[in-house]
Design a protein around this motif. Structure first.
Motif, PDB file in Angstrom:
ATOM      1  N   GLN A 178     -10.981   9.404   1.394  1.00  0.00           N
ATOM      2  CA  GLN A 178     -12.442   9.494   1.593  1.00  0.00           C
ATOM      3  C   GLN A 178     -12.352   7.924   1.899  1.00  0.00           C
ATOM      4  O   GLN A 178     -13.505   7.626   3.286  1.00  0.00           O
ATOM      5  N   ILE A 179     -12.321   6.369   1.222  1.00  0.00           N
ATOM      6  CA  ILE A 179     -12.450   5.492   1.822  1.00  0.00           C
ATOM      7  C   ILE A 179     -12.109   5.279   3.632  1.00  0.00           C
ATOM      8  O   ILE A 179     -12.545   4.509   4.804  1.00  0.00           O
ATOM      9  N   PHE A 180     -10.763   5.439   3.604  1.00  0.00           N
ATOM     10  CA  PHE A 180      -9.755   5.483   5.695  1.00  0.00           C
ATOM     11  C   PHE A 180      -9.723   6.271   5.574  1.00  0.00           C
ATOM     12  O   PHE A 180      -9.102   5.810   7.142  1.00  0.00           O
ATOM     13  N   ASP A 181      -9.941   7.804   5.270  1.00  0.00           N
ATOM     14  CA  ASP A 181     -10.323   9.135   6.038  1.00  0.00           C
ATOM     15  C   ASP A 181      -8.105   9.095   6.314  1.00  0.00           C
ATOM     16  O   ASP A 181      -8.497   9.558   7.770  1.00  0.00           O
ATOM     17  N   SER A 182      -8.221   8.694   5.729  1.00  0.00           N
ATOM     18  CA  SER A 182      -6.995   9.199   6.355  1.00  0.00           C
ATOM     19  C   SER A 182      -5.227   9.545   4.297  1.00  0.00           C
ATOM     20  O   SER A 182      -5.760   9.335   4.221  1.00  0.00           O
ATOM     21  N   TYR A 183      -4.643  10.738   5.164  1.00  0.00           N
ATOM     22  CA  TYR A 183      -3.442  10.863   4.049  1.00  0.00           C
ATOM     23  C   TYR A 183      -2.997  10.404   4.094  1.00  0.00           C
ATOM     24  O   TYR A 183      -1.562  10.271   2.915  1.00  0.00           O
ATOM     25  N   GLY A 184      -2.443   9.936   5.343  1.00  0.00           N
ATOM     26  CA  GLY A 184      -1.392   8.842   5.531  1.00  0.00           C
ATOM     27  C   GLY A 184      -1.436   7.918   4.402  1.00  0.00           C
ATOM     28  O   GLY A 184      -0.683   7.314   3.333  1.00  0.00           O
ATOM     29  N   ALA A 185      -2.320   7.176   4.554  1.00  0.00           N
ATOM     30  CA  ALA A 185      -2.756   5.447   3.714  1.00  0.00           C
ATOM     31  C   ALA A 185      -3.189   6.012   2.576  1.00  0.00           C
ATOM     32  O   ALA A 185      -2.094   5.537   1.661  1.00  0.00           O
ATOM     33  N   ALA A 186      -3.443   7.200   1.849  1.00  0.00           N
ATOM     34  CA  ALA A 186      -3.223   7.358   0.458  1.00  0.00           C
ATOM     35  C   ALA A 186      -1.480   7.483   0.314  1.00  0.00           C
ATOM     36  O   ALA A 186      -1.386   7.328  -1.310  1.00  0.00           O
ATOM     37  N   GLY A 187      -0.526   8.851   0.997  1.00  0.00           N
ATOM     38  CA  GLY A 187       0.157   8.807   0.877  1.00  0.00           C
ATOM     39  C   GLY A 187       0.968   7.595   0.462  1.00  0.00           C
ATOM     40  O   GLY A 187       1.868   7.331  -0.332  1.00  0.00           O
ATOM     41  N   LEU A 188       0.960   6.552   1.696  1.00  0.00           N
ATOM     42  CA  LEU A 188       1.323   5.176   0.899  1.00  0.00           C
ATOM     43  C   LEU A 188       0.863   4.502  -0.205  1.00  0.00           C
ATOM     44  O   LEU A 188       1.810   3.993  -0.715  1.00  0.00           O
ATOM     45  N   VAL A 189      -0.335   4.142  -0.530  1.00  0.00           N
ATOM     46  CA  VAL A 189      -0.317   3.699  -1.766  1.00  0.00           C
ATOM     47  C   VAL A 189       0.243   4.444  -2.775  1.00  0.00           C
ATOM     48  O   VAL A 189       0.593   4.176  -3.869  1.00  0.00           O
ATOM     49  N   LEU A 190       0.353   5.817  -2.898  1.00  0.00           N
ATOM     50  CA  LEU A 190       1.020   6.645  -4.135  1.00  0.00           C
ATOM     51  C   LEU A 190       2.070   6.865  -4.148  1.00  0.00           C
ATOM     52  O   LEU A 190       3.062   6.580  -4.876  1.00  0.00           O
ATOM     53  N   GLY A 191       3.050   6.268  -3.343  1.00  0.00           N
ATOM     54  CA  GLY A 191       4.002   5.422  -2.980  1.00  0.00           C
ATOM     55  C   GLY A 191       4.809   4.763  -3.165  1.00  0.00           C
ATOM     56  O   GLY A 191       5.443   4.283  -4.531  1.00  0.00           O
ATOM     57  N   ALA A 192       3.196   3.551  -3.327  1.00  0.00           N
ATOM     58  CA  ALA A 192       3.929   2.363  -3.884  1.00  0.00           C
ATOM     59  C   ALA A 192       3.913   2.250  -5.421  1.00  0.00           C
ATOM     60  O   ALA A 192       4.858   1.671  -5.234  1.00  0.00           O
ATOM     61  N   MET A 193       2.806   3.212  -5.667  1.00  0.00           N
ATOM     62  CA  MET A 193       3.222   3.061  -7.130  1.00  0.00           C
ATOM     63  C   MET A 193       3.965   3.452  -7.066  1.00  0.00           C
ATOM     64  O   MET A 193       4.841   2.970  -8.729  1.00  0.00           O
ATOM     65  N   SER A 194       4.348   4.876  -7.149  1.00  0.00           N
ATOM     66  CA  SER A 194       5.536   5.365  -7.389  1.00  0.00           C
ATOM     67  C   SER A 194       6.708   4.539  -7.047  1.00  0.00           C
ATOM     68  O   SER A 194       7.052   4.852  -8.427  1.00  0.00           O
ATOM     69  N   ILE A 195       6.991   3.746  -6.358  1.00  0.00           N
ATOM     70  CA  ILE A 195       8.455   3.181  -6.777  1.00  0.00           C
ATOM     71  C   ILE A 195       8.543   1.974  -7.112  1.00  0.00           C
ATOM     72  O   ILE A 195       9.082   1.874  -7.965  1.00  0.00           O
ATOM     73  N   GLY A 196       6.723   2.105  -8.125  1.00  0.00           N
ATOM     74  CA  GLY A 196       7.070   0.713  -9.155  1.00  0.00           C
ATOM     75  C   GLY A 196       7.505   1.106 -10.290  1.00  0.00           C
ATOM     76  O   GLY A 196       8.441   0.788 -11.136  1.00  0.00           O
ATOM     77  N   GLN A 197       6.770   2.553 -10.394  1.00  0.00           N
ATOM     78  CA  GLN A 197       7.365   3.373 -11.502  1.00  0.00           C
ATOM     79  C   GLN A 197       8.530   3.632 -11.822  1.00  0.00           C
ATOM     80  O   GLN A 197       9.664   3.079 -12.494  1.00  0.00           O
ATOM     81  N   ALA A 198       9.466   3.663 -10.450  1.00  0.00           N
ATOM     82  CA  ALA A 198      10.956   3.758 -10.303  1.00  0.00           C
ATOM     83  C   ALA A 198      12.056   2.870 -10.362  1.00  0.00           C
ATOM     84  O   ALA A 198      12.686   2.798 -10.739  1.00  0.00           O
ATOM     85  N   ILE A 199      11.046   1.525 -10.370  1.00  0.00           N
ATOM     86  CA  ILE A 199      11.989   0.296 -10.483  1.00  0.00           C
ATOM     87  C   ILE A 199      11.772   0.291 -12.285  1.00  0.00           C
ATOM     88  O   ILE A 199      12.713  -0.725 -12.510  1.00  0.00           O
ATOM     89  N   ALA A 200      10.581   0.507 -12.446  1.00  0.00           N
ATOM     90  CA  ALA A 200      10.498   0.151 -14.081  1.00  0.00           C
ATOM     91  C   ALA A 200      11.040   1.484 -15.156  1.00  0.00           C
ATOM     92  O   ALA A 200      11.749   0.145 -16.416  1.00  0.00           O
TER      93      ALA A 200
END
Length: 403
Positions: free
Chosen positions: A40-62
């Motif tokens: 809704q904020i950035f009008d891009s599913y790709g942008a949302a995927g980047l943020v969710l991907g960063a969160m998941s990568i952090g979880q993966a490292i931890a």
């Protein structure tokens, strides 16, 4: 069903399952809530995927790191510290306006500080039931956790649409804090002490069953993440239909877990269960993305999910020493979270380029690989038919008194 009821009457089982499900419930809400909020904020599913991907990568490292720390510092100190940081990061992402790069950074911090509740509870289970009950308990747990994915997306979508996406994220934070505190005060968490591992970090991955579970878990969760993004894109972020379809997907997993919970775990068990997922997702991608078609095909695909997770947990438990179980499950969780990151990111960009159907095709591809890999690697798949799936005992020096 009577065997599951008997299992739930075992002292400690019901409250441990309930508390850890509550603490992990927000992760059935956050992906969808953040997807809607950021799109809704950035009008891009790709942008949302980047943020969710960063969160998941952090979880993966931890995952393996925080799991291993529980053997050094104890479950309660590690879970408490990570709970505080994770909740603070999630609330900040919801309330403070910021650019995509900043959301990705804080999302990474939230992922890095995800409380290691799943590895903790997998380590507790062998200590509160006997060996005959362990495989059914893994199946019951894998089935029960689908409540997270049945109700989570529905609640997240409803709150995001009827109130706001921010309200959905804040509600998830409340579940995280409340469920985390409940889990921390359980007597079983205080009684079970994970022995400090004598091996270097990562050595447990040399166990073929652990590596197999990590890779297949990656593929399975990547498929689920791609489905989630595809379903939301198919119906739009302004419709509650996506939440209901994802709820039906998870309901199929719940049914499958309960129905197949006592099925023998042989060398073909993982490939067979993943084949069900692949078949359902392939059918979903082959038809139109209407509510009824997706509901029917994703129901079929879901039937294989919880049984596949139960096999992953069972073969890891039977293949490692007790002191290595938390780290092993941490690595399996890392594989799953990397899959979530990859599935969300690829699906998000494919949606922007080619539409929602492309995301379902991505999901079917990941599931197909998750079927082929355990079929080719079945010689590394433990045969648990008639075998005790409890962790291997740790050996220690025995003091001998000479008179």
């Amino acid at each position: 069903m009577s065997s599951y009821l008997t299992l739930l009457k075992t002292p400690g089982v019901a409250r441990v399952i309930a508390a850890q499900l509550t603490a992990r419930f927000p992760f059935g809400m956050l992906s969808l809530a953040f997807l809607i909020h950021i799109e809704q904020i950035f009008d891009s599913y790709g942008a949302a995927g980047l943020v969710l991907g960063a969160m998941s990568i952090g979880q993966a490292i931890a995952g393996p790191l925080t799991s291993r720390l529980m053997g050094r510092w104890g479950m309660r100190p590690v879970i408490t510290a990570t709970l505080v940081v994770c909740a603070t990061s999630i609330v900040t992402m919801a309330l403070v306006p910021m650019p995509i790069w900043a959301l990705m950074v804080i999302g990474l911090v939230a992922g890095l500080s995800t409380p290691p509740i799943q590895p903790a509870v997998r380590t507790i289970y062998p200590k509160i039931v006997n060996s005959r009950q362990l495989t059914p308990l893994f199946s019951l747990d894998a089935s029960a956790q689908e409540i997270i994915w049945v109700l989570g997306p529905v609640i997240a979508t409803f709150v995001a649409i009827q109130v706001s996406p921010v309200a959905g994220i804040l509600l998830a934070a409340i579940f995280l804090i409340g469920g985390g505190i409940w889990f921390l005060v359980l007597p079983e968490v205080g009684r079970v002490r994970i022995p400090r591992s004598r091996r270097k970090l990562g050595v447990v991955l040399k166990r073929p069953a652990v590596m197999l579970s990590t890779i297949v878990g990656f593929m399975l969760v990547a498929a689920c993440a791609a489905v989630e993004a595809g379903v939301v894109a198919a119906f739009g972020h302004g419709s509650s239909t996506s939440g209901w379809v994802l709820g039906i997907f998870a309901a199929g997993s719940l049914v499958g877990g309960l129905a197949l919970g006592h099925a023998p775990i042989g060398p073909w068990a993982l490939a067979g269960r993943m084949l069900i997922v692949t078949a359902g997702l392939s059918l979903a991608a082959a038809g139109n993305l209407s509510f009824w078609w997706l509901a029917a095909t994703l129901l079929v695909a879901g039937i294989g999910i919880a049984p596949a997770f139960a096999v992953l947990f069972g073969i890891v438990s039977a293949s490692v020493k007790f002191s290595d179980t938390a780290e092993a499950y941490g690595w399996v969780g890392t594989g799953q979270l990397m899959g979530a990151a990859m599935g969300s990111a690829i699906a998000g960009f494919m949606i922007d380029q080619s539409g929602a159907t492309a995301a379902i095709l991505v999901a079917a591809g990941f599931a197909g690989l998750g079927t082929i890999i355990p079929a080719l690697g079945r010689r590394w798949h433990p045969d648990l038919r008639g075998r005790d799936p409890s962790p291997l005992p740790d050996t220690a020096p025995i003091q001998v008194q000479v008179s």
